[in-house]
Design a protein around this motif. Structure first.
Motif, PDB file in Angstrom:
ATOM      1  N   HIS A 292      10.553 -13.369  12.641  1.00  0.00           N
ATOM      2  CA  HIS A 292       9.890 -12.190  12.080  1.00  0.00           C
ATOM      3  C   HIS A 292       8.920 -12.597  10.980  1.00  0.00           C
ATOM      4  CE1 HIS A 292       9.420  -7.930  11.257  1.00  0.00           C
ATOM      5  NE2 HIS A 292       9.570  -8.187   9.962  1.00  0.00           N
ATOM      6  N   VAL A 293       7.635 -12.467  11.272  1.00  0.00           N
ATOM      7  CA  VAL A 293       6.600 -12.837  10.305  1.00  0.00           C
ATOM      8  C   VAL A 293       5.730 -11.647   9.895  1.00  0.00           C
ATOM      9  CG1 VAL A 293       6.481 -15.234  11.050  1.00  0.00           C
ATOM     10  CG2 VAL A 293       5.023 -13.534  12.145  1.00  0.00           C
ATOM     11  N   ALA A 294       5.977 -10.489  10.479  1.00  0.00           N
ATOM     12  CA  ALA A 294       5.190  -9.303  10.137  1.00  0.00           C
ATOM     13  C   ALA A 294       5.433  -8.949   8.668  1.00  0.00           C
ATOM     14  CB  ALA A 294       5.581  -8.130  11.027  1.00  0.00           C
ATOM     15  N   GLY A 295       4.355  -8.701   7.944  1.00  0.00           N
ATOM     16  CA  GLY A 295       4.504  -8.354   6.535  1.00  0.00           C
ATOM     17  C   GLY A 295       3.164  -8.281   5.846  1.00  0.00           C
ATOM     18  N   ILE A 296       3.182  -7.812   4.610  1.00  0.00           N
ATOM     19  CA  ILE A 296       1.973  -7.730   3.803  1.00  0.00           C
ATOM     20  C   ILE A 296       2.046  -8.765   2.698  1.00  0.00           C
ATOM     21  CG2 ILE A 296       0.512  -6.283   2.361  1.00  0.00           C
ATOM     22  CD1 ILE A 296       1.716  -3.859   3.646  1.00  0.00           C
ATOM     23  N   ALA A 297       1.006  -9.559   2.579  1.00  0.00           N
ATOM     24  CA  ALA A 297       0.911 -10.560   1.501  1.00  0.00           C
ATOM     25  C   ALA A 297      -0.565 -10.807   1.237  1.00  0.00           C
ATOM     26  CB  ALA A 297       1.608 -11.855   1.903  1.00  0.00           C
ATOM     27  N   HIS A 298      -0.843 -11.495   0.110  1.00  0.00           N
ATOM     28  CA  HIS A 298      -2.225 -11.844  -0.270  1.00  0.00           C
ATOM     29  C   HIS A 298      -3.114 -10.604  -0.350  1.00  0.00           C
ATOM     30  CE1 HIS A 298      -0.948 -15.903   0.159  1.00  0.00           C
ATOM     31  NE2 HIS A 298      -0.793 -15.805   1.448  1.00  0.00           N
ATOM     32  N   VAL A 299      -2.500  -9.491  -0.745  1.00  0.00           N
ATOM     33  CA  VAL A 299      -3.238  -8.255  -0.983  1.00  0.00           C
ATOM     34  C   VAL A 299      -2.975  -7.839  -2.418  1.00  0.00           C
ATOM     35  CG1 VAL A 299      -3.505  -5.829  -0.329  1.00  0.00           C
ATOM     36  CG2 VAL A 299      -2.988  -7.541   1.425  1.00  0.00           C
ATOM     37  N   ASN A 300      -3.986  -7.328  -3.088  1.00  0.00           N
ATOM     38  CA  ASN A 300      -3.782  -6.854  -4.453  1.00  0.00           C
ATOM     39  C   ASN A 300      -2.687  -5.792  -4.486  1.00  0.00           C
ATOM     40  OD1 ASN A 300      -5.802  -8.474  -5.534  1.00  0.00           O
ATOM     41  ND2 ASN A 300      -7.397  -6.949  -5.153  1.00  0.00           N
ATOM     42  N   ALA A 301      -1.701  -6.027  -5.330  1.00  0.00           N
ATOM     43  CA  ALA A 301      -0.551  -5.122  -5.406  1.00  0.00           C
ATOM     44  C   ALA A 301      -0.906  -3.873  -6.206  1.00  0.00           C
ATOM     45  CB  ALA A 301       0.641  -5.844  -6.018  1.00  0.00           C
ATOM     46  N   LYS A 302      -1.728  -3.017  -5.619  1.00  0.00           N
ATOM     47  CA  LYS A 302      -2.131  -1.793  -6.280  1.00  0.00           C
ATOM     48  C   LYS A 302      -1.038  -0.737  -6.123  1.00  0.00           C
ATOM     49  CE  LYS A 302      -7.046  -2.683  -5.448  1.00  0.00           C
ATOM     50  NZ  LYS A 302      -8.298  -2.206  -4.805  1.00  0.00           N
ATOM     51  N   VAL A 303      -0.962   0.149  -7.093  1.00  0.00           N
ATOM     52  CA  VAL A 303       0.101   1.145  -7.111  1.00  0.00           C
ATOM     53  C   VAL A 303       0.123   1.980  -5.833  1.00  0.00           C
ATOM     54  CG1 VAL A 303       0.991   3.170  -8.308  1.00  0.00           C
ATOM     55  CG2 VAL A 303       0.087   1.265  -9.628  1.00  0.00           C
ATOM     56  N   ASP A 304      -1.052   2.304  -5.303  1.00  0.00           N
ATOM     57  CA  ASP A 304      -1.092   3.145  -4.108  1.00  0.00           C
ATOM     58  C   ASP A 304      -0.647   2.402  -2.844  1.00  0.00           C
ATOM     59  OD1 ASP A 304      -3.257   1.479  -3.883  1.00  0.00           O
ATOM     60  OD2 ASP A 304      -4.728   3.045  -3.445  1.00  0.00           O
ATOM     61  N   MET A 305      -0.386   1.108  -2.969  1.00  0.00           N
ATOM     62  CA  MET A 305       0.094   0.307  -1.834  1.00  0.00           C
ATOM     63  C   MET A 305       1.610   0.142  -1.853  1.00  0.00           C
ATOM     64  SD  MET A 305      -2.255  -0.884   0.294  1.00  0.00           S
ATOM     65  CE  MET A 305      -1.587  -2.449   0.917  1.00  0.00           C
ATOM     66  N   GLU A 306       2.261   0.573  -2.903  1.00  0.00           N
ATOM     67  CA  GLU A 306       3.692   0.284  -3.078  1.00  0.00           C
ATOM     68  C   GLU A 306       4.537   0.771  -1.904  1.00  0.00           C
ATOM     69  OE1 GLU A 306       7.296   0.795  -6.350  1.00  0.00           O
ATOM     70  OE2 GLU A 306       5.286   1.528  -6.814  1.00  0.00           O
ATOM     71  N   GLU A 307       4.349   1.999  -1.490  1.00  0.00           N
ATOM     72  CA  GLU A 307       5.147   2.537  -0.395  1.00  0.00           C
ATOM     73  C   GLU A 307       4.936   1.747   0.887  1.00  0.00           C
ATOM     74  OE1 GLU A 307       5.852   6.751   2.059  1.00  0.00           O
ATOM     75  OE2 GLU A 307       4.524   6.681   0.303  1.00  0.00           O
ATOM     76  N   THR A 308       3.700   1.335   1.137  1.00  0.00           N
ATOM     77  CA  THR A 308       3.393   0.552   2.341  1.00  0.00           C
ATOM     78  C   THR A 308       4.093  -0.801   2.313  1.00  0.00           C
ATOM     79  OG1 THR A 308       1.231   1.625   2.495  1.00  0.00           O
ATOM     80  CG2 THR A 308       1.533  -0.401   3.753  1.00  0.00           C
ATOM     81  N   TYR A 309       4.130  -1.442   1.141  1.00  0.00           N
ATOM     82  CA  TYR A 309       4.827  -2.722   1.008  1.00  0.00           C
ATOM     83  C   TYR A 309       6.291  -2.588   1.424  1.00  0.00           C
ATOM     84  CZ  TYR A 309       1.376  -5.783  -1.229  1.00  0.00           C
ATOM     85  OH  TYR A 309       0.305  -6.604  -1.469  1.00  0.00           O
ATOM     86  N   TYR A 310       6.951  -1.546   0.942  1.00  0.00           N
ATOM     87  CA  TYR A 310       8.363  -1.358   1.279  1.00  0.00           C
ATOM     88  C   TYR A 310       8.553  -0.992   2.753  1.00  0.00           C
ATOM     89  CZ  TYR A 310       9.754  -1.825  -3.590  1.00  0.00           C
ATOM     90  OH  TYR A 310       9.988  -2.334  -4.844  1.00  0.00           O
ATOM     91  N   GLN A 311       7.640  -0.205   3.290  1.00  0.00           N
ATOM     92  CA  GLN A 311       7.747   0.165   4.704  1.00  0.00           C
ATOM     93  C   GLN A 311       7.607  -1.041   5.617  1.00  0.00           C
ATOM     94  OE1 GLN A 311       4.673   3.141   5.141  1.00  0.00           O
ATOM     95  NE2 GLN A 311       6.000   4.830   4.519  1.00  0.00           N
ATOM     96  N   VAL A 312       6.653  -1.927   5.290  1.00  0.00           N
ATOM     97  CA  VAL A 312       6.375  -3.074   6.155  1.00  0.00           C
ATOM     98  C   VAL A 312       7.290  -4.257   5.850  1.00  0.00           C
ATOM     99  CG1 VAL A 312       4.627  -4.741   6.865  1.00  0.00           C
ATOM    100  CG2 VAL A 312       3.981  -2.358   6.466  1.00  0.00           C
ATOM    101  N   ASN A 313       7.350  -4.654   4.585  1.00  0.00           N
ATOM    102  CA  ASN A 313       8.105  -5.858   4.237  1.00  0.00           C
ATOM    103  C   ASN A 313       9.618  -5.656   4.286  1.00  0.00           C
ATOM    104  OD1 ASN A 313       5.721  -7.190   3.868  1.00  0.00           O
ATOM    105  ND2 ASN A 313       5.775  -7.139   1.635  1.00  0.00           N
ATOM    106  N   ARG A 314      10.086  -4.465   3.939  1.00  0.00           N
ATOM    107  CA  ARG A 314      11.533  -4.209   3.924  1.00  0.00           C
ATOM    108  C   ARG A 314      12.004  -3.464   5.170  1.00  0.00           C
ATOM    109  NH1 ARG A 314      13.187   0.072  -0.354  1.00  0.00           N
ATOM    110  NH2 ARG A 314      12.139   1.330   1.254  1.00  0.00           N
ATOM    111  N   ASP A 315      11.517  -2.234   5.353  1.00  0.00           N
ATOM    112  CA  ASP A 315      12.057  -1.366   6.403  1.00  0.00           C
ATOM    113  C   ASP A 315      11.826  -1.926   7.803  1.00  0.00           C
ATOM    114  OD1 ASP A 315      12.630   0.237   4.238  1.00  0.00           O
ATOM    115  OD2 ASP A 315      11.010   1.673   4.614  1.00  0.00           O
TER     116      ASP A 315
END
Length: 291
Positions: A52-75
């Motif tokens: 499993h390599v799907a995920g978000i990285a090397h993107v500016n950790a902007k506040v409006d991206m937080e939910e997407t990070y958890y949806q992709v990297n965790r969920d």
């Protein structure tokens, strides 16, 4: 024959691994799945391993991206692992990151991660990776092996992050700050070989692969310059200004701060996965990039 499903189409690591094991077509059969589509309908029962390599990285950790990070990297990670287990896959390999331990040290300080270091992520990128780990570890049992990899900065042809930025700088500047620091790094071919060994040995657990040598940022840039036939002069003249700037800008600490794994943590099977030393990996990366 090991049947491997890579979840995360067109990812740098996934694509590199597929090419790497392509050297042994009689031993490995690889399929890649795009997790942006209707991946849940894909039959996992045909595979021995899910990488499993799907995920978000090397993107500016902007506040409006937080939910997407958890949806992709965790969920997404937890959902893929549960599906893999339910459908009889024997091994699930998850690409986490050294980022779960937080940021690099400040200039002039040394930070060594040991087996007793407790993860303390400092942003939601690191926290999403750590929560993914915590979500898949309980799934492990006698029939289902969970592998978690926490690599440091990965580099090689086509890599992202700080390395290509430093490589471009090395080709342009004739002078560079001489600052003492140490970084753990991992060449992409070394990582791919490590993963191959994980699969062959049907391993489980948390692992910390890295190159044999620590890296000094100054020497890294100087070595890259040499590959391009350029001379570079090192100087400490700018060090006071850089130290002052590091208190204002975290990006400076990312480049010149220290962050290493204790070397014993990364030892595996006589370290056979470290097939190239640091200088050779830089030469391979830059020679390939020139093509």
């Amino acid at each position: 024959m090991k049947r491997i499903l890579i979840t995360g189409k067109d990812s740098y690591i996934g694509t590199s691994f597929e090419k790497w094991v392509g050297q042994w077509p009689e031993k490995y059969e690889v399929t890649t799945l795009d997790t942006k589509g209707d991946w849940q309908s894909h039959d996992f029962s045909a595979y021995d391993v899910v990488f499993h390599v799907a995920g978000i990285a090397h993107v500016n950790a902007k506040v409006d991206m937080e939910e997407t990070y958890y949806q992709v990297n965790r969920d997404l990670t937890i959902e893929a692992a549960k599906k893999a287990k339910a459908e009889g896959v024997k091994q699930f390999i998850f690409m986490s990151s050294i980022i779960v331990y937080g940021d690099s040290s400040k200039l002039g300080e040394k930070r060594v991660i040991t087996k007793d270091t407790i993860p303390t992520p400092t942003n939601f990128y690191g926290n999403s990776k750590l929560q993914a780990e915590q979500g898949i570890q309980p799934l492990q049992d006698e029939q289902f092996n969970v592998v978690i990899l926490r690599p440091p900065m990965i580099y090689g042809k086509g890599s992202k992050g700080n390395y290509p930025k430093l490589a471009r700088l090395a080709q342009k500047t004739p002078i560079f700050p001489d600052i003492e620091n140490e970084r753990s790094m991992l060449y992409i071919d070394n990582l791919c070989e490590f993963i191959r060994l994980m699969i062959d040995n049907e391993t489980r657990g948390i692992f910390f692969p890295q190159n044999k040598e620590y890296v000094k940022t100054t020497e890294l840039v100087k070595t890259i310059a040499k590959v391009y036939g350029k001379k570079m002069r090192l100087t400490k003249v700018f060090n006071p200004l850089i130290r002052w700037g590091s208190k204002k800008a975290s990006a400076i600490n990312k480049v010149f701060g220290s962050l290493v794994y204790e070397k014993e943590m990364s030892y595996y099977k006589d370290n056979a996965y470290c097939i190239n030393d640091l200088r050779k990996t830089i030469e391979k990366t830059e020679i390939r990039n020139k093509k």
